[in-house]
Scaffold this active site. Sequence first.
Site, mmCIF file in Angstrom:
data_model
loop_
_atom_site.group_PDB
_atom_site.id
_atom_site.type_symbol
_atom_site.label_atom_id
_atom_site.label_comp_id
_atom_site.label_asym_id
_atom_site.label_seq_id
_atom_site.Cartn_x
_atom_site.Cartn_y
_atom_site.Cartn_z
ATOM 1 C CG ASP A 56 -0.418 -0.365 2.640
ATOM 2 O OD1 ASP A 56 1.341 -0.261 2.499
ATOM 3 O OD2 ASP A 56 -0.985 -0.861 3.169
ATOM 4 C CG ASN A 125 -8.683 -0.979 11.754
ATOM 5 O OD1 ASN A 125 -7.888 -1.834 11.379
ATOM 6 N ND2 ASN A 125 -8.958 -0.318 11.736
ATOM 7 C CG HIS A 127 -5.801 -2.409 9.033
ATOM 8 N ND1 HIS A 127 -5.776 -1.031 9.825
ATOM 9 C CD2 HIS A 127 -4.646 -2.119 8.171
ATOM 10 C CE1 HIS A 127 -4.695 0.019 9.660
ATOM 11 N NE2 HIS A 127 -3.333 -1.290 8.969
ATOM 12 C CD GLU A 132 -8.264 1.428 8.051
ATOM 13 O OE1 GLU A 132 -8.058 0.359 8.620
ATOM 14 O OE2 GLU A 132 -7.962 2.167 7.813
HETATM 15 C C1 GLP Z 1 0.141 0.315 8.901
HETATM 16 C C2 GLP Z 1 -0.150 -0.578 7.052
HETATM 17 C C3 GLP Z 1 -0.311 -2.024 7.818
HETATM 18 C C4 GLP Z 1 0.380 -2.648 8.795
HETATM 19 C C5 GLP Z 1 -0.387 -1.690 9.651
HETATM 20 C C6 GLP Z 1 0.587 -2.130 11.438
HETATM 21 O O1 GLP Z 1 -1.152 0.525 8.543
HETATM 22 N N1 GLP Z 1 -0.714 -0.176 5.838
HETATM 23 O O2 GLP Z 1 0.422 -2.509 6.568
HETATM 24 O O3 GLP Z 1 0.099 -4.400 8.639
HETATM 25 O O4 GLP Z 1 0.248 -0.283 10.135
HETATM 26 O O5 GLP Z 1 1.616 -1.279 12.153
HETATM 27 P P1 GLP Z 1 2.654 -1.832 13.077
HETATM 28 O O6 GLP Z 1 3.169 -2.760 12.491
HETATM 29 O O7 GLP Z 1 3.195 -0.556 12.946
HETATM 30 O O8 GLP Z 1 1.664 -2.181 14.135
#
Ligand code: GLP
Length: 241
Positions: A56, A125, A127, A132
């Site tokens: 993304d 959440n 995702h 989302e």
């Molecule tokens: C972001 C990314 C996701 C990632 C998520 C979790 O929103 N788009 O691909 O998995 O955050 O992030 P973290 O590893 O900092 O908890």
Amino acid sequence: MAVSVAQRIARALRGKPTLVLGLPTGRTPLNLYRELARLTAAGQADFSRASTFNLDEFLGLAAAHPGSYRSYMERHLFTHVNLQPDRIHLLDGNARDPLRECEHYERAIREAGGIDLQLLGIGANGHIGFNEPGPSVSARTHRTRLHPETRRANAMLFGGDWRKVPREALSVGVGTILRAREIILLATGRDKAACIQRMVYGPVTPRVPASFLQLHSNVRLVLDATAGASVRGPTRRRPRR
Ligand code: GLP
């Protein structure tokens, strides 16, 4: 966690030097990327013929913006391993026509032969990528609006100010992720425990996009003790009266 997954990737690269990797951002894969850099420096991982597709990117940010996922990837992985620049793929958040950019990305993944190994993190959440929770999920790469909690979770890339985090993003779809031949999801920390339990034992629902991984036959979860703490067994539902 980082060492075992990095070794798994290095082995996969030895088995198939043209490996196509799907890559996440966030805090969770940082140690893994550090370990991949170490293995590359030690001559134990060779990315010279591999390709990568990131999950993304924020919409409306130039690739060189320090908050972009492109910048994150350059900082934490791409400048430390021997990937060929033309085999590195990220969605262009600054594309003039975002929908065409999404179609182009799907085509590029197909033309590369599909994702062999998809690495994933997970949002608190539920995702995955920027898919989302909501009334539906998108199968293909698409433009999406970010939840305020997701913008807050990404604030570190924008000097800690979540209001500077773009409101929209481009993300591969849940179907794009499910077409990968193998998936490894990493999660650490107490704040991930509830969504991990819902992902594994709850119903398959767009309210928890990661729950769609239940439909895939080759998913490995790599969790630390706190993220895995509530994974004890299926959630009991009270019978309806
Ligand atoms: C972001 C990314 C996701 C990632 C998520 C979790 O929103 N788009 O691909 O998995 O955050 O992030 P973290 O590893 O900092 O908890």
